[in-house]
Each structure stands twice: as C-alpha cells, then as structure tokens.
Write a protein that holds these residues in place. Structure first.
Motif, PDB file in Angstrom:
ATOM      1  N   PRO A 118      -3.817  -7.767   0.452  1.00  0.00           N
ATOM      2  CA  PRO A 118      -2.412  -8.273  -0.027  1.00  0.00           C
ATOM      3  C   PRO A 118      -2.816  -8.396  -1.470  1.00  0.00           C
ATOM      4  CG  PRO A 118      -3.797 -10.384   0.160  1.00  0.00           C
ATOM      5  CD  PRO A 118      -4.467  -9.407   0.790  1.00  0.00           C
ATOM      6  N   ALA A 119      -1.786  -6.897  -2.411  1.00  0.00           N
ATOM      7  CA  ALA A 119      -1.614  -7.208  -3.821  1.00  0.00           C
ATOM      8  C   ALA A 119      -2.313  -6.064  -4.306  1.00  0.00           C
ATOM      9  CB  ALA A 119      -1.678  -8.664  -4.585  1.00  0.00           C
ATOM     10  N   CYS A 120      -2.757  -5.136  -3.271  1.00  0.00           N
ATOM     11  CA  CYS A 120      -3.830  -4.204  -3.424  1.00  0.00           C
ATOM     12  C   CYS A 120      -2.862  -2.385  -3.630  1.00  0.00           C
ATOM     13  CB  CYS A 120      -4.891  -4.192  -2.296  1.00  0.00           C
ATOM     14  SG  CYS A 120      -6.168  -2.876  -2.459  1.00  0.00           S
ATOM     15  N   GLU A 121      -3.004  -1.994  -4.789  1.00  0.00           N
ATOM     16  CA  GLU A 121      -1.914  -0.820  -5.054  1.00  0.00           C
ATOM     17  C   GLU A 121      -2.946   0.583  -4.815  1.00  0.00           C
ATOM     18  OE1 GLU A 121       0.428   1.374  -8.169  1.00  0.00           O
ATOM     19  OE2 GLU A 121       0.123  -0.171  -8.845  1.00  0.00           O
ATOM     20  N   VAL A 122      -2.557   1.195  -3.928  1.00  0.00           N
ATOM     21  CA  VAL A 122      -3.145   2.241  -2.980  1.00  0.00           C
ATOM     22  C   VAL A 122      -1.917   3.203  -3.756  1.00  0.00           C
ATOM     23  CG1 VAL A 122      -4.069   3.922  -1.544  1.00  0.00           C
ATOM     24  CG2 VAL A 122      -3.941   1.489  -1.551  1.00  0.00           C
ATOM     25  N   VAL A 123      -2.655   4.689  -4.865  1.00  0.00           N
ATOM     26  CA  VAL A 123      -2.008   6.156  -5.772  1.00  0.00           C
ATOM     27  C   VAL A 123      -2.008   6.733  -4.800  1.00  0.00           C
ATOM     28  CG1 VAL A 123      -0.848   6.498  -7.241  1.00  0.00           C
ATOM     29  CG2 VAL A 123      -1.288   4.219  -7.088  1.00  0.00           C
ATOM     30  N   ARG A 124      -1.739   7.763  -3.932  1.00  0.00           N
ATOM     31  CA  ARG A 124      -2.362   9.110  -3.963  1.00  0.00           C
ATOM     32  C   ARG A 124      -2.391  10.228  -4.640  1.00  0.00           C
ATOM     33  NH1 ARG A 124      -0.384  10.558   0.169  1.00  0.00           N
ATOM     34  NH2 ARG A 124       1.250   8.710   0.068  1.00  0.00           N
ATOM     35  N   PHE A 125      -3.226  10.909  -5.702  1.00  0.00           N
ATOM     36  CA  PHE A 125      -2.597  12.455  -6.073  1.00  0.00           C
ATOM     37  C   PHE A 125      -3.200  13.483  -4.931  1.00  0.00           C
ATOM     38  CE2 PHE A 125      -3.459   8.604  -8.488  1.00  0.00           C
ATOM     39  CZ  PHE A 125      -2.100   8.358  -9.980  1.00  0.00           C
ATOM     40  N   GLY A 128       0.749  -1.281  -0.726  1.00  0.00           N
ATOM     41  CA  GLY A 128       0.186   0.328   0.332  1.00  0.00           C
ATOM     42  C   GLY A 128       0.747   0.986  -0.510  1.00  0.00           C
ATOM     43  N   LEU A 129       1.940   1.013  -0.392  1.00  0.00           N
ATOM     44  CA  LEU A 129       3.592   1.742  -0.463  1.00  0.00           C
ATOM     45  C   LEU A 129       3.634   2.665  -2.018  1.00  0.00           C
ATOM     46  CD1 LEU A 129       4.699   0.854   2.742  1.00  0.00           C
ATOM     47  CD2 LEU A 129       3.434   3.462   2.634  1.00  0.00           C
ATOM     48  N   GLN A 130       4.333   4.176  -1.826  1.00  0.00           N
ATOM     49  CA  GLN A 130       4.758   4.326  -3.165  1.00  0.00           C
ATOM     50  C   GLN A 130       5.752   4.907  -3.061  1.00  0.00           C
ATOM     51  OE1 GLN A 130       3.201   4.245  -6.173  1.00  0.00           O
ATOM     52  NE2 GLN A 130       1.801   3.111  -5.563  1.00  0.00           N
ATOM     53  N   TYR A 131       6.402   5.072  -4.420  1.00  0.00           N
ATOM     54  CA  TYR A 131       7.733   5.138  -3.980  1.00  0.00           C
ATOM     55  C   TYR A 131       8.482   6.445  -5.548  1.00  0.00           C
ATOM     56  CZ  TYR A 131       7.286   2.205  -8.059  1.00  0.00           C
ATOM     57  OH  TYR A 131       7.170   1.168  -9.208  1.00  0.00           O
ATOM     58  N   GLN A 132       9.573   6.532  -5.341  1.00  0.00           N
ATOM     59  CA  GLN A 132      10.363   7.467  -6.738  1.00  0.00           C
ATOM     60  C   GLN A 132      10.914   6.313  -7.024  1.00  0.00           C
ATOM     61  OE1 GLN A 132      10.076  11.770  -6.165  1.00  0.00           O
ATOM     62  NE2 GLN A 132       7.834  12.079  -7.154  1.00  0.00           N
ATOM     63  N   VAL A 133      11.695   6.486  -8.324  1.00  0.00           N
ATOM     64  CA  VAL A 133      12.799   6.062  -8.527  1.00  0.00           C
ATOM     65  C   VAL A 133      13.618   7.084  -9.547  1.00  0.00           C
ATOM     66  CG1 VAL A 133      14.472   4.852 -10.678  1.00  0.00           C
ATOM     67  CG2 VAL A 133      11.624   4.656 -10.092  1.00  0.00           C
ATOM     68  N   VAL A 134      15.246   7.457  -7.838  1.00  0.00           N
ATOM     69  CA  VAL A 134      15.905   8.145  -8.210  1.00  0.00           C
ATOM     70  C   VAL A 134      17.686   7.817  -9.116  1.00  0.00           C
ATOM     71  CG1 VAL A 134      15.097   9.265  -6.103  1.00  0.00           C
ATOM     72  CG2 VAL A 134      16.832   7.662  -5.682  1.00  0.00           C
ATOM     73  N   SER A 135      18.521   8.972  -9.720  1.00  0.00           N
ATOM     74  CA  SER A 135      19.192   7.604 -10.873  1.00  0.00           C
ATOM     75  C   SER A 135      20.266   8.326  -9.747  1.00  0.00           C
ATOM     76  CB  SER A 135      19.121   8.817 -11.821  1.00  0.00           C
ATOM     77  OG  SER A 135      19.856  10.539 -11.505  1.00  0.00           O
ATOM     78  N   TYR A 136      21.146   7.808 -10.137  1.00  0.00           N
ATOM     79  CA  TYR A 136      22.673   7.653  -9.528  1.00  0.00           C
ATOM     80  C   TYR A 136      23.179   8.765  -9.855  1.00  0.00           C
ATOM     81  CZ  TYR A 136      24.519   7.891 -14.452  1.00  0.00           C
ATOM     82  OH  TYR A 136      23.761   8.539 -15.881  1.00  0.00           O
ATOM     83  N   GLU A 137      22.921  10.100 -10.276  1.00  0.00           N
ATOM     84  CA  GLU A 137      23.142  11.223 -10.546  1.00  0.00           C
ATOM     85  C   GLU A 137      22.318  11.683  -8.891  1.00  0.00           C
ATOM     86  OE1 GLU A 137      23.964  14.661 -14.302  1.00  0.00           O
ATOM     87  OE2 GLU A 137      22.593  13.776 -13.938  1.00  0.00           O
ATOM     88  N   GLN A 138      21.504  12.187  -9.394  1.00  0.00           N
ATOM     89  CA  GLN A 138      21.055  12.603  -8.291  1.00  0.00           C
ATOM     90  C   GLN A 138      21.565  12.015  -6.686  1.00  0.00           C
ATOM     91  OE1 GLN A 138      16.630  10.772 -10.010  1.00  0.00           O
ATOM     92  NE2 GLN A 138      15.948  12.828  -9.412  1.00  0.00           N
ATOM     93  N   ILE A 139      21.223  11.178  -6.705  1.00  0.00           N
ATOM     94  CA  ILE A 139      22.496  11.137  -5.564  1.00  0.00           C
ATOM     95  C   ILE A 139      23.299  11.196  -5.345  1.00  0.00           C
ATOM     96  CG2 ILE A 139      23.212   8.538  -4.018  1.00  0.00           C
ATOM     97  CD1 ILE A 139      20.587   6.795  -5.176  1.00  0.00           C
ATOM     98  N   GLU A 140      24.370  11.269  -6.021  1.00  0.00           N
ATOM     99  CA  GLU A 140      25.669  11.488  -6.317  1.00  0.00           C
ATOM    100  C   GLU A 140      26.030  13.127  -5.999  1.00  0.00           C
ATOM    101  OE1 GLU A 140      28.154   9.167  -8.909  1.00  0.00           O
ATOM    102  OE2 GLU A 140      27.058  11.426  -9.765  1.00  0.00           O
ATOM    103  N   GLN A 141      24.398  13.996  -6.129  1.00  0.00           N
ATOM    104  CA  GLN A 141      23.955  15.206  -5.312  1.00  0.00           C
ATOM    105  C   GLN A 141      23.416  16.088  -4.863  1.00  0.00           C
ATOM    106  OE1 GLN A 141      21.680  16.546  -9.249  1.00  0.00           O
ATOM    107  NE2 GLN A 141      23.277  16.418 -10.728  1.00  0.00           N
ATOM    108  N   GLY A 142      23.374  14.681  -3.517  1.00  0.00           N
ATOM    109  CA  GLY A 142      22.930  14.712  -2.289  1.00  0.00           C
ATOM    110  C   GLY A 142      20.857  14.935  -2.594  1.00  0.00           C
ATOM    111  N   GLN A 143      19.977  14.404  -3.449  1.00  0.00           N
ATOM    112  CA  GLN A 143      18.970  14.446  -3.463  1.00  0.00           C
ATOM    113  C   GLN A 143      17.787  13.066  -2.784  1.00  0.00           C
ATOM    114  OE1 GLN A 143      18.000  15.997  -7.337  1.00  0.00           O
ATOM    115  NE2 GLN A 143      19.341  16.697  -7.848  1.00  0.00           N
ATOM    116  N   LEU A 144      18.790  13.079  -1.652  1.00  0.00           N
ATOM    117  CA  LEU A 144      17.458  12.388  -1.131  1.00  0.00           C
ATOM    118  C   LEU A 144      17.023  12.648   0.153  1.00  0.00           C
ATOM    119  CD1 LEU A 144      19.745   9.141  -0.608  1.00  0.00           C
ATOM    120  CD2 LEU A 144      18.087   9.332  -1.973  1.00  0.00           C
ATOM    121  N   ASP A 145      17.354  13.865   0.294  1.00  0.00           N
ATOM    122  CA  ASP A 145      16.561  14.492   1.567  1.00  0.00           C
ATOM    123  C   ASP A 145      15.271  14.929   1.846  1.00  0.00           C
ATOM    124  OD1 ASP A 145      19.032  15.772   1.912  1.00  0.00           O
ATOM    125  OD2 ASP A 145      18.721  17.677   1.620  1.00  0.00           O
ATOM    126  N   ASP A 146      14.069  14.442   0.487  1.00  0.00           N
ATOM    127  CA  ASP A 146      13.296  14.112   0.523  1.00  0.00           C
ATOM    128  C   ASP A 146      12.474  12.836   0.750  1.00  0.00           C
ATOM    129  OD1 ASP A 146      12.140  16.088  -0.043  1.00  0.00           O
ATOM    130  OD2 ASP A 146      12.079  16.413  -1.817  1.00  0.00           O
TER     131      ASP A 146
END
Length: 336
Positions: A232-239, A46-64
């Motif tokens: 189980p296996a129930c996707e939840v997306v918030r907008f 029931g959770l959602q994610y975002q994909v972050v690139s190697y470049e974003q991590i190198e730039q310190g963009q994990l604060d969120d």
C-alpha cells in the motif's frame, strides 16, 4: 538522467476547473484538497494520472484517457458537459465525488445539474450536508465500511444503482451509459489523506481499484510483498526515453504501517534490468526482488540489451594547453 525522458500515465485524467475553484467558496470545500485526495488514491494503487483543464475537455482532448476523475467539480460549462457525455458513451469511466455540475460555469445554481441525467441521480435544490453514518459497501463482493461519511443528504438514485449507502443516503451510485460508466461518490474524497495516515484507507483503495479494473485500467508495474499482496501507498512512476524505460518506486514513509520490507516488482515484460542508484545489474527478468525502504526511492532501468564496460580512447596521444581534446567512446551492447 530523467530530464529528457517522458513521464508516462495510465490513461487517467483529473479535472481542473477554475470555476470550481470559485465554487469552493460557496461550498466550503477546498478544491486542491479534494484533488490531492483523488490523486493520492490513484498513486497508492500504483497508477499515474494527468491533470486536464476545463478548456482541454471543451476542446475534446480526452481521447488519450480511459478514466476521468471529477474532484469537487461543482461548476461545469455546457461544452464540458457535452464532451464528458461523449467520453462516457464511447467507453470512458467518469468518477465524481459529491455533486458534479450542480452550478453553471458562472457558479449560478441550476434547477437541474448539467450531468444529473448522465450520472443517473437527482437532488432537491442546494446540496445539504447531513448524515454521520459510515458508508457501507454491499455490492460486487466489496462489503465493508469505507470510514467515510455521506456528504449530500438530498442526493437520490434515479437511473443509477446504489452500491453503497450511509444509513438511508446513497453513497456510491453507479450507472452504465453506452459503452462506459459513471460513478458518484457521495462523500468528501479529500478526507482520504487522513485515512491513509491512520492506516484505515484500504477499503477505499479496494473500491477504486475494482472500478478501474472493470474499466481495463491496471498497474503496468506491480509491487507486492512476500504474501503476494500489493504494497500500500507505494508510488510507481514510469519514464520513457527512446527504447529505454525507467521505473521509479517510493514507499510513503508517512504511512502508519510504513516499514522496510522485501518486495517483488512485477514488470509488464521481460527486460534487462539495472538498479540505477546502486549501479547494479539485476539480469534479464520479469520479476525483480528488492528491499524497499520507506522514503528511499528505487530507480530501475529496463533495457533491451546488456551494457558492457565502455572504452575511451583519445584521438591524439598529446594535447597542449588551450587545445580541444577529443575522445572516442565505444560502448558494447550485449556483445555487439
């Protein structure tokens, strides 16, 4: 309706590395399969994610984010390693499957992986496939078999604690670092898709759910059955769209035990709720009863007010061909 809305995530980042894609040709592991294993597992909780690139991590963009998942992230740059280390020490949870960072960014084998000390593990040379014993979890009241096999037979715990093992091989290695925690899942999480299709994935979901909850990551919207158990296996997306929130829910029809059922949807706070697809007003509530049909999406609108019937009036009583017709639209909100 949702094009202008912003899709929400739950503070979970999934690592993408082009170098690790190339590393997959050395290890025989398809990165996208492992990524989908992790992402599907997150969605099933029931959770959602975002994909972050190697470049974003190198730039310190994990604060969120509060959690970083490393799916088959075999090749890590020194700048990535430093950013991941800082993220962990400041309170982040980092979960990797198999052997993170045992190659450099050019896919050269390292004598010591860039993240070995962070994860509290040690290995001897190139990872060795071995072992066919099911992984048994013995810590934190999560006892049971994961229906997965260990991957690297040469992986050993150093400063990490083994929560689970497959025979003599440690399988879930956990280490508290600063304010955060690291976890190595010494297995191929890419196999999760086949487990969920067979209906044997529940122990894996319980393990990840426990790790995430200890890091303070819980679903904002919970979908439970008549017994109060998560569906189980129930996707939840918030907008989010201004002051409005939309909640989209769909139960995966490909699951072995997929069925139509009555569920209760627990919202984070009381709201005026509408079933958008049915055009039905459901009242001001925090718990919404609905019938969930596998494969059929449910879309709820959460609003701070009741929408009354709109009135539409023309500015002029007549309009000739080619003339622009203007109308005045009034919408009453909760008696306002």
């Amino acid at each position: 309706l949702l094009l202008a809305a912003e899709r929400q995530h739950d503070g979970i980042a999934v690592h993408y590395s082009q170098a690790s894609v190339h590393a997959g040709t050395l290890t025989g592991r398809r990165l996208e399969q492992v990524q989908w294993g992790f992402m599907r597992l997150v969605e099933d909780l029931g959770l959602q994610y975002q994909v972050v690139s190697y470049e974003q991590i190198e730039q310190g963009q994990l604060d969120d984010y509060r959690v970083l998942l490393l799916p088959a992230s075999a090749a890590i740059s020194p700048r990535e390693a430093a950013a991941i280390r800082q993220f962990t020490e400041q309170g982040g949870l980092v979960i990797a499957d198999t052997f993170p960072g045992w190659l450099d960014y050019h896919c050269r084998v390292l004598d010591k992986g860039l993240l070995d000390d962070l994860f509290g593990v040690r290995r001897a040379g190139v990872p060795k496939r071995g072992g066919n014993a099911a992984i048994r979890v013995s810590m934190k009241g999560l006892g049971g078999d994961l229906q997965l096999e260990t991957y690297d037979a040469g992986l050993q715990a150093d400063a990490a604690t083994a929560w689970a093992a497959g025979g003599d091989v440690p399988a879930v290695l956990v280490r508290d670092v600063g304010k955060g925690r690291t976890v190595v899942l010494n297995t191929d999480i890419g196999q999760y898709e086949s487990l969920r299709s067979a209906g044997t994935a529940d122990p894996v979901r319980r393990l990840l759910s426990h790790l995430l909850e200890e890091a303070g990551v819980r679903p904002q919207v919970r979908v439970v059955d008549k017994q109060g158990d998560p569906v189980p296996a129930c996707e939840v997306v918030r907008f989010a769209d201004g002051g409005l929130t939309y909640v989209a829910i769909v139960s995966d029809h490909r699951m072995a035990d997929a069925k139509t059922q009555e569920v209760s949807i627990h919202l984070p706070a009381q709201a005026v709720v509408y079933d958008v697809r049915k055009g039905e007003y459901l009242g001001k509530t925090k718990v919404v009863p609905r019938t969930l049909v596998p494969g059929e999406p449910l879309l709820l609108a959460l609003m701070p007010y009741v929408v009354q019937r709109p009135t539409i009036e023309p500015e002029t009583p007549k309009c000739t061909t080619g003339q622009t017709a203007r109308f005045l639209v009034r919408l009453s909100l909760g008696g306002q």
